[in-house]
Design an enzyme around this catalytic site. Structure first.
Site, mmCIF file in Angstrom:
data_model
loop_
_atom_site.group_PDB
_atom_site.id
_atom_site.type_symbol
_atom_site.label_atom_id
_atom_site.label_comp_id
_atom_site.label_asym_id
_atom_site.label_seq_id
_atom_site.Cartn_x
_atom_site.Cartn_y
_atom_site.Cartn_z
ATOM 1 N N SER A 145 0.841 -1.196 0.000
ATOM 2 C CA SER A 145 0.000 0.000 0.000
ATOM 3 C C SER A 145 0.876 1.246 0.000
ATOM 4 C CB SER A 145 -0.856 -0.019 1.280
ATOM 5 O OG SER A 145 -1.409 1.248 1.567
ATOM 6 N N TYR A 158 -3.393 -0.023 9.966
ATOM 7 C CA TYR A 158 -3.216 -0.398 8.551
ATOM 8 C C TYR A 158 -1.778 -0.080 8.106
ATOM 9 C CZ TYR A 158 -4.512 -0.660 3.538
ATOM 10 O OH TYR A 158 -4.609 -0.985 2.198
HETATM 11 P P1 NAP Z 1 -11.217 -5.193 0.023
HETATM 12 O O1 NAP Z 1 -12.544 -4.969 0.498
HETATM 13 O O2 NAP Z 1 -10.170 -4.758 0.976
HETATM 14 O O3 NAP Z 1 -11.052 -6.733 -0.427
HETATM 15 C C1 NAP Z 1 -10.419 -7.614 0.371
HETATM 16 C C2 NAP Z 1 -10.920 -9.024 0.209
HETATM 17 O O4 NAP Z 1 -10.332 -9.777 1.277
HETATM 18 C C3 NAP Z 1 -12.425 -9.194 0.333
HETATM 19 O O5 NAP Z 1 -12.846 -10.181 -0.581
HETATM 20 C C4 NAP Z 1 -12.589 -9.700 1.760
HETATM 21 O O6 NAP Z 1 -13.710 -10.525 1.954
HETATM 22 C C5 NAP Z 1 -11.341 -10.540 1.910
HETATM 23 N N1 NAP Z 1 -10.975 -10.783 3.304
HETATM 24 C C6 NAP Z 1 -10.978 -9.898 4.329
HETATM 25 N N2 NAP Z 1 -10.566 -10.503 5.457
HETATM 26 C C7 NAP Z 1 -10.273 -11.788 5.127
HETATM 27 C C8 NAP Z 1 -9.798 -12.902 5.854
HETATM 28 N N3 NAP Z 1 -9.516 -12.818 7.160
HETATM 29 N N4 NAP Z 1 -9.626 -14.077 5.216
HETATM 30 C C9 NAP Z 1 -9.908 -14.177 3.902
HETATM 31 N N5 NAP Z 1 -10.353 -13.156 3.154
HETATM 32 C C10 NAP Z 1 -10.544 -11.974 3.760
HETATM 33 O O7 NAP Z 1 -10.948 -4.456 -1.306
HETATM 34 P P2 NAP Z 1 -9.658 -4.104 -2.171
HETATM 35 O O8 NAP Z 1 -9.630 -2.634 -2.225
HETATM 36 O O9 NAP Z 1 -9.796 -4.906 -3.407
HETATM 37 O O10 NAP Z 1 -8.339 -4.559 -1.387
HETATM 38 C C11 NAP Z 1 -7.559 -5.686 -1.683
HETATM 39 C C12 NAP Z 1 -6.170 -5.514 -1.093
HETATM 40 O O11 NAP Z 1 -5.543 -4.378 -1.658
HETATM 41 C C13 NAP Z 1 -6.150 -5.292 0.417
HETATM 42 O O12 NAP Z 1 -5.017 -5.942 0.968
HETATM 43 C C14 NAP Z 1 -5.997 -3.797 0.535
HETATM 44 O O13 NAP Z 1 -5.406 -3.402 1.744
HETATM 45 C C15 NAP Z 1 -5.086 -3.520 -0.631
HETATM 46 N N6 NAP Z 1 -5.058 -2.158 -1.125
HETATM 47 C C16 NAP Z 1 -6.199 -1.529 -1.556
HETATM 48 C C17 NAP Z 1 -6.096 -0.252 -2.089
HETATM 49 C C18 NAP Z 1 -7.268 0.510 -2.613
HETATM 50 O O14 NAP Z 1 -7.105 1.691 -2.917
HETATM 51 N N7 NAP Z 1 -8.425 -0.077 -2.760
HETATM 52 C C19 NAP Z 1 -4.853 0.360 -2.181
HETATM 53 C C20 NAP Z 1 -3.739 -0.308 -1.706
HETATM 54 C C21 NAP Z 1 -3.852 -1.571 -1.189
HETATM 55 P P3 NAP Z 1 -15.134 -9.952 2.490
HETATM 56 O O15 NAP Z 1 -15.562 -8.894 1.557
HETATM 57 O O16 NAP Z 1 -15.987 -11.191 2.451
HETATM 58 O O17 NAP Z 1 -14.899 -9.456 3.872
HETATM 59 C C1 GCO Z 2 -6.769 5.307 3.247
HETATM 60 C C2 GCO Z 2 -6.870 4.319 2.145
HETATM 61 C C3 GCO Z 2 -5.586 3.610 1.851
HETATM 62 C C4 GCO Z 2 -5.637 2.908 0.538
HETATM 63 C C5 GCO Z 2 -4.428 2.253 0.032
HETATM 64 C C6 GCO Z 2 -3.399 3.223 -0.401
HETATM 65 O O1 GCO Z 2 -7.691 5.366 4.059
HETATM 66 O O2 GCO Z 2 -5.811 6.076 3.258
HETATM 67 O O3 GCO Z 2 -7.890 3.403 2.313
HETATM 68 O O4 GCO Z 2 -4.863 3.232 2.865
HETATM 69 O O5 GCO Z 2 -6.693 2.024 0.464
HETATM 70 O O6 GCO Z 2 -3.955 1.217 0.827
HETATM 71 O O7 GCO Z 2 -2.383 2.572 -1.082
#
Ligand code: NAP
Ligand code: GCO
Length: 264
Positions: A145, A158
């Site tokens: 992230s 986080y």
């Molecule tokens: P998300 O809502 O964070 O998706 C995460 C997925 O993980 C969901 O399917 C969730 O299932 C599942 N999950 C949560 N807890 C779990 C557990 N204990 N065991 C198994 N599965 C679990 O949406 P996302 O934005 O696509 O994020 C995916 C990854 O990218 C995360 O690691 C997040 O931190 C990272 N990330 C996101 C962003 C962003 O801008 N969106 C940026 C940087 C990094 P449920 O929905 O059923 O709870």
């Molecule tokens: C926040 C965001 C993030 C992003 C992501 C950035 O509240 O600042 O949710 O942390 O999802 O991980 O890379």
């Protein structure tokens, strides 16, 4: 050259891959030739995921397990081995966020975020690496992230977890590089998914959320990322094209980490 990016015959496990970033990455890995396995917390979410993959013409194998449960994770990885095969590519994608000011955050909430976002990747990697050692190769991609590098109000747990995940990435690289396992991080910038939806919600008067405006101003690309933006980099890190790339965090952020921010 194209062969370097091919994943034919490879089996990829994407944790939490029923929607969002995990789903998009799985779709790309499948497009490059891989068989897709994913997990989620309950059968309903897994069934929804399988249906979503089907809509894209992908037959994905879905399993129910919680990445924080070491015993069940090990059992399910064994089940995957028997039913699909040994995992070649692991994407540690499952994650949660709790946006709570630090002084208001309960220790339980802090622990839960660390448990899913940091302990989870450790637990799943520990279950999957023995198969990779047996096969003589492996690719692990940890979804990091911006918060692996930067802090911000309300995301203490986080940021601690994603910073830790960066170092777990480097440690897996150090410990298993000689065994031909590459472990790298993929660091998405601000990506439009349900996880970030609250930060983009329009205001009552119809104007853009202040955080939305802030991110646009902070990103040289001047937009939120899409899950598609992560697909090419994920295929690169999963394929032979990255065989000498190890312990690296590839930030896919439209330039955020390079930029001091717009001059007022
Ligand atoms: P998300 O809502 O964070 O998706 C995460 C997925 O993980 C969901 O399917 C969730 O299932 C599942 N999950 C949560 N807890 C779990 C557990 N204990 N065991 C198994 N599965 C679990 O949406 P996302 O934005 O696509 O994020 C995916 C990854 O990218 C995360 O690691 C997040 O931190 C990272 N990330 C996101 C962003 C962003 O801008 N969106 C940026 C940087 C990094 P449920 O929905 O059923 O709870
Ligand atoms: C926040 C965001 C993030 C992003 C992501 C950035 O509240 O600042 O949710 O942390 O999802 O991980 O890379």
């Amino acid at each position: 050259m194209k062969n370097m990016f091919k994943l034919d015959g490879k089996i990829a496990l994407v944790t939490g891959g029923s929607y969002g970033i995990g789903f998009a990455i799985a779709e790309a890995l499948h497009g490059a030739g891989a068989t897709i396995v994913f997990n989620d917390l309950n059968q309903e979410a897994v069934d929804k995921g399988i249906a979503a993959y089907k809509e894209k013409g992908i037959t994905a194998h879905g399993y129910v397990f919680d990445v924080t449960d070491a015993v069940t994770t090990k059992e399910k990885v064994e089940k995957i081995r028997n039913e699909v095969g040994i995992i070649d590519i692991l994407v540690n994608n499952a994650g949660i966020i709790k946006r709570i000011p630090m002084l208001d955050m309960s220790v339980e909430d802090f622990r839960q975020v660390i448990d899913v976002d940091l302990n989870g990747p450790f637990i799943v990697s520990q279950a999957v690496i023995p198969g990779m050692l047996e096969k003589g190769h492996g690719k692990i991609i940890n979804i990091c992230s911006m918060m692996s590098e930067l802090g911000r109000e309300t995301v203490s747990a986080y940021a601690a977890a994603k910073g830790g995940l960066k170092m777990l990435t480097r440690n897996i690289c150090s410990e298993f590089g000689e065994a031909n396992i590459q472990c790298n991080g993929l660091g998405p910038g601000y990506i439009a998914t349900p996880q970030t939806a609250p930060l983009r919600e329009p205001q009552a008067d119809g104007s853009r959320h202040p955080f939305d405006q802030f991110i646009i101003a902070k990103t040289p690309a001047a937009r939120w990322g899409t899950t598609e933006d992560l697909q090419g980099p994920a295929v690169f890190l999963a394929s032979d094209a990255s065989n000498f790339v190890n312990g690296h965090i590839l930030y896919v952020d439209g330039g955020i980490l390079a930029y001091i921010g717009k001059q007022p």
